[in-house]
Design an enzyme around this catalytic site. Sequence first.
Site, mmCIF file in Angstrom:
data_model
loop_
_atom_site.group_PDB
_atom_site.id
_atom_site.type_symbol
_atom_site.label_atom_id
_atom_site.label_comp_id
_atom_site.label_asym_id
_atom_site.label_seq_id
_atom_site.Cartn_x
_atom_site.Cartn_y
_atom_site.Cartn_z
ATOM 1 N N CYS A 1 -3.846 0.465 -2.922
ATOM 2 C CA CYS A 1 -3.748 -0.747 -2.101
ATOM 3 C C CYS A 1 -2.629 -1.669 -2.617
ATOM 4 O O CYS A 1 -2.261 -1.631 -3.794
ATOM 5 C CB CYS A 1 -5.052 -1.523 -2.146
ATOM 6 S SG CYS A 1 -6.492 -0.642 -1.546
ATOM 7 N N GLU B 1 0.276 5.129 0.611
ATOM 8 C CA GLU B 1 -0.671 6.159 1.032
ATOM 9 C C GLU B 1 -0.264 7.523 0.493
ATOM 10 O O GLU B 1 0.863 7.730 0.054
ATOM 11 C CB GLU B 1 -0.764 6.191 2.560
ATOM 12 C CG GLU B 1 -1.398 4.939 3.127
ATOM 13 C CD GLU B 1 -1.589 4.994 4.634
ATOM 14 O OE1 GLU B 1 -1.014 5.884 5.297
ATOM 15 O OE2 GLU B 1 -2.324 4.139 5.138
ATOM 16 N N CYS C 1 -10.212 -3.509 -5.153
ATOM 17 C CA CYS C 1 -9.204 -4.519 -5.479
ATOM 18 C C CYS C 1 -9.858 -5.807 -5.954
ATOM 19 O O CYS C 1 -9.363 -6.457 -6.878
ATOM 20 C CB CYS C 1 -8.311 -4.787 -4.263
ATOM 21 S SG CYS C 1 -7.161 -3.435 -3.954
ATOM 22 N N CYS D 1 -10.201 -4.848 -0.443
ATOM 23 C CA CYS D 1 -11.338 -3.925 -0.539
ATOM 24 C C CYS D 1 -12.114 -4.214 -1.830
ATOM 25 O O CYS D 1 -11.662 -4.973 -2.693
ATOM 26 C CB CYS D 1 -10.852 -2.481 -0.490
ATOM 27 S SG CYS D 1 -10.104 -1.903 -2.032
ATOM 28 N N GLU E 1 -2.752 -4.859 -3.162
ATOM 29 C CA GLU E 1 -3.215 -5.821 -4.162
ATOM 30 C C GLU E 1 -3.167 -5.209 -5.558
ATOM 31 O O GLU E 1 -2.716 -5.822 -6.523
ATOM 32 C CB GLU E 1 -4.650 -6.279 -3.854
ATOM 33 C CG GLU E 1 -4.820 -6.923 -2.499
ATOM 34 C CD GLU E 1 -5.250 -5.924 -1.431
ATOM 35 O OE1 GLU E 1 -4.623 -4.847 -1.319
ATOM 36 O OE2 GLU E 1 -6.209 -6.239 -0.703
ATOM 37 N N ASN F 1 0.845 -1.190 0.000
ATOM 38 C CA ASN F 1 0.000 0.000 0.000
ATOM 39 C C ASN F 1 0.878 1.236 0.000
ATOM 40 O O ASN F 1 1.913 1.291 0.659
ATOM 41 C CB ASN F 1 -0.999 -0.008 1.167
ATOM 42 C CG ASN F 1 -0.365 -0.123 2.530
ATOM 43 O OD1 ASN F 1 0.651 -0.791 2.698
ATOM 44 N ND2 ASN F 1 -0.962 0.513 3.523
HETATM 45 ZN ZN LIG Z 1 -7.892 -2.429 -2.060
#
Ligand SMILES: [Zn+2]
Length: 126
Positions: free
Chosen positions: A53, A44, A89, A86, A55, A42
């Site tokens: 993310c 940010e 993803c 999420c 993934e 990830n």
């Molecule tokens: Zn995600």
Amino acid sequence: MQAVELVKMALAARENAYAPYSGILVGAALLTREGRIFSGVNVENVSYALTVCAERAAVLNAVSAGYRHFEALAVAWNKEGFCRPCGACRQVLYEFNPKMRIITADYSGEYQEQLLTALLPDAFGK
Ligand SMILES: [Zn+2]
């Protein structure tokens, strides 16, 4: 490839996560049909909405290298409980293989395996 091996790679990738705002470090390891593994973390951003993310970072990494056939993805974080992808993803992974194995792990390497179709039933598809 065994799930436990992919989980170890996701945990190792997690160390490179950039998460100065949430402190939630996530790593992913994506297995291609050819046996290659691409990692992601990830990343940010201060604006939050631009955060990517782990993934999706792994998918972008693999596709950028010319790989599009994915068999499994492991994702792990630095918290208790299994690190579930999420919705965004899940949809991105679905694009490449709806039957992909998704291995979700906690900070210690405990994991659970499911098919993507179980995580994203009745998905929007091609
Ligand atoms: Zn995600």
